[in-house]
Each structure stands twice: as C-alpha cells, then as structure tokens.
Design an enzyme around this catalytic site. Structure first.
Site, PDB file in Angstrom:
ATOM      1  CD  GLU A 120      -2.938  -1.106   2.298  1.00  0.00           C
ATOM      2  OE1 GLU A 120      -2.367  -1.228   3.401  1.00  0.00           O
ATOM      3  OE2 GLU A 120      -4.161  -1.076   2.168  1.00  0.00           O
ATOM      4  CB  CYS A 179       1.028   5.778  12.458  1.00  0.00           C
ATOM      5  SG  CYS A 179       2.350   4.834  13.197  1.00  0.00           S
ATOM      6  N   GLY A 210       8.572  -2.259   5.467  1.00  0.00           N
ATOM      7  CA  GLY A 210       9.933  -2.737   5.337  1.00  0.00           C
ATOM      8  C   GLY A 210      10.979  -1.776   5.870  1.00  0.00           C
ATOM      9  CD  GLU A 211      15.601  -0.288   8.090  1.00  0.00           C
ATOM     10  OE1 GLU A 211      16.180   0.535   7.346  1.00  0.00           O
ATOM     11  OE2 GLU A 211      15.037   0.017   9.162  1.00  0.00           O
TER      12      GLU A 211
END
Length: 408
Positions: free
Chosen positions: A120, A378, A204-205
């Site tokens: 997304e 968030c 993700g990082e």
C-alpha cells in the site's frame, strides 16, 4: 452521513498479464537501459540518443505506453513493445479519505514469492506540499512490538522498478505529469507539483534493501527526469547503523530515525534491532551523517506509548541523548491496532512532553493523524484482501508523513 460514507473507492482496470512477462525499463539506470537496447540490436551510435528519449518520455512526460512516444520511429516503438514494458502495477483498490488522503493497494508479480504480492502507498496533501509514502519491502524482517507491520513476515524485497512505480502511479492518478488533469474535487496543493515530497516510510526497512532503494531514489532525484529535490526525500530507518553513512554518501537524502526510546533496555523491546545496533552506535552514526547541519537536520520519530516512554524523565533522556545532533523530533500519537498491548499516551501528557522538548530548543511537532477513515494512519494500513484473508499484515507508519524534508 458517516465518515465512511464520504470515502470514494475505485478499482481500476488490472494490468495485463502479458506485460508482466517482459522486463520493465522503469528502474533501470541509463547504463542498464543502454545495455538492454544494445542487446536488442539498437545501433551503438543511437544508444545514447535513444536512452535520452526514453528517459524523457518515462520520467518527464510520464507515459506508460510506447505508442505515446511520438518522436520515436514506429519500428523502434514496435521493438520496444515486443521486448519491454513501462506499464504501471495493477491497482487493486484506491481509497480517498474525506481529508484528501489517498491510499492505493498495488499488486506486483510473485518474483520468487510464490504468488503476487500487495503493498500500500499513501498520499497526504497539504496546502503547500503533497507527500507520498513509499514501501521498500513486502513485509518486514523487524519485529517492533508496537508496529502492526511487525506481525507480517518478510515476503521479499521490492525492486527499483517497483519502488519507482509507486511514485509514477501516484503522479498518474493525481494528474501530476504534463498535459494531465487532476481529478475533480480532489484536495491537493494549490500550486506546483502534486507530489513534492516522498518518504521511505512504507512497509519494510529500506536499508535492508539498500541497492534497490538507492537506484530508485537516484532516478527519482535525477535532474533530467522526475527531478525531486534530495531535500524533499526522506529515508526512515530503524537503525541499520552500517548503512546510515552510505545513505548520506551515496544517496544524499534526508534521514529519519525510528527512535521511540532513550534507554537500551526499553528500545531492545520496542525496536529489537537495537540489540544489534545499540543507541550509542546509532547516535554516533547520526553525528557523522554526511551533510548534517542545522539546515539539514535528522528527524527522530518517537511514538507516544502510555506509561512506557512518555514520562518527563524520558523527555530529559531524549534531550541528553541527542545533545549536539542537529535534530527535529516528531512525536507520534500511537494508533492502537487489534491485539496490541499498548495504549496511546494521554493528550495532556503528550503536550507536556512536547513543551519540555521545545523548551530545550528542539522542534517537536505532534503529528496529527491523517486518513484514519480509510485506515491510512500509522499502524492502521492493511489491505482489504489481507483483512479478508487475515494471514498477513500490510501496515506501515504513514501518519508521520506530513512535513518531512525541507521546504526548499
């Protein structure tokens, strides 16, 4: 009328399966694009010119069909159509909040994942800017205890093409390319670009997918293409210390740190990567970030968790920890999600925390949630298909988007 009644939801046409089988020119460097054309028989003396043409059509004009490249010879266009694609990802769903926030559920090919994958992307408009939150991985290897994304396993890294495609698609949908019209009745910046800022704060990082992220951001900031200012691009990391210096040296964008605690014992729990790269190493890496100055501050993100990290002692510890680091501190009211053991700090406590930090000379804006009515705040992002399957979580920190990066 309820909040949900005001949401506009559309499901555009799916991307064709034929285009999925061809390599995309999107995300290739100029050198890679030249090599791809050379392999298909384009004359050496034409390579540089053809790459320049394609670069302009893809990144300046924003076309997604080779037939729209009117100054490219027909036989060249036919060759390009036969061997390559510049198609956008499939839009599974598009939602528009009553505050103007937009959320796209995008589907990409399996590429080793066993089935197509979904991510997304979120767009947040303000009066003077429009910010797009972009993902770098499908899922996440980190297990931050307060983050909904941590409940979804890592499926795979996104490619440079897939990272860039989020930006191209958003500009498509917002009429942000030349000779395009913006959707009627849409809330967006009054002047200039619809997408003026991007933040690598999606799933993700990003520093665990460094090479693809680097290539995508270098293309996004290329002056002859999408031409985003590096000061308007922010990369957020949970603290992959060895890659932080490389980010500044090789990409040169603004940096944000998901901090959330000022003691190692607590950060070990909230952000487990801290066990590998503790606070002392993280802050030292921030001090040596290339280009760091009062004009190019690091943003430290701090989610406010009731009775966990929101005391005035924590605020004092934060000031001490960041002493000497040009910094801005984003205070983020926690958005609870099903199954979490955390609660958001009381608003009065958040304001006391912010006032203390402000009195020490740090900007400490409290982030107002955006897009809550479409689960775009968030910790709330999760695709409709994932909600139905309930086998994976698609979530990422999007509420922090607004006001990241510099204004000029």
């Amino acid at each position: 009328m309820s909040v949900m009644d005001e949401i506009v939801v559309t499901k555009p046409q799916a991307r064709t399966s034929a285009s999925l089988e061809k390599p995309s020119l999107i995300g290739m460097s100029r050198e890679e694009m030249g090599a791809a054309l050379r392999e298909k028989g384009v004359a050496e003396k034409q390579i540089k010119m053809r790459v320049s043409q394609l670069w302009n059509w893809i990144y300046v004009r924003g076309v997604s069909d080779f037939d729209h490249m009117t100054n490219v010879a027909k036989d060249m266009r036919e060759m390009l159509k036969q061997h390559f694609t510049i198609a956008r990802p499939e839009i599974v769903e598009e939602q528009v909040s009553n505050d103007g926030t937009r959320k796209w559920l995008l589907r990409f090919p399996p590429r080793g994942a066993g089935r197509p994958v979904e991510i997304e992307a979120v767009y947040i408009p303000e009066e003077g800017r429009g910010t797009l939150c972009i993902s770098s991985q499908v899922g996440c290897t980190l297990t931050c205890s307060f983050c909904h994304t941590g409940t979804q396993r890592l499926v795979r890294n996104l490619t440079a093409e897939e990272i860039l495609s989020q930006l191209l698609l958003a500009r498509d949908r917002l009429g942000d390319f030349p000779d395009r019209e913006a959707p009627q009745g849409t809330i967006m910046p009054a002047e200039g670009r619809k997408v003026s800022n991007i933040v690598m704060m999606g799933m993700g990082e990003p520093l665990y997918n460094f090479d693809a992220v680097k290539q995508a951001l270098l293309i996004a900031t290329d002056g002859d293409g999408l031409s985003l200012s590096r000061r308007r691009v922010t990369l957020s990391t949970s603290g992959v210390v060895p890659e932080i210096f490389r980010t500044g040296e090789e990409i040169g964008v603004m940096l944000a740190i998901s901090l959330h605690a000022v003691r190692d014992d607590l950060r070990d729990l909230l952000v487990p990567i801290n066990k590998k790269y503790p606070l002392k190493e993280l802050i030292e890496a921030c001090r040596t970030y290339p280009g760091l100055s009062n004009a190019r501050r690091i943003t430290f993100e701090y989610v406010m968790l009731k009775d966990v990290n929101d005391s005035l002692e924590d605020a004092k510890g934060l000031i001490k920890l960041l002493k000497g680091v040009p910094a801005k501190i984003n205070l983020i009211p926690f958005n609870p999600w099903p199954g979490t053991n955390y609660q958001c700090s009381d608003w009065e406590q958040i304001e006391k925390f912010a006032d203390f930090i402000n009195s020490a000379g740090y900007a400490s804006p409290i982030r107002t949630p955006r897009g809550r009515d479409i689960l775009a705040a968030c910790g709330q992002l999760k695709s409709e298909s994932e909600r139905m399957r309930k086998t994976e979580r698609l979530a990422f920190e999007a509420m922090m988007i607004a006001n990241h990066g510099a204004d000029d």
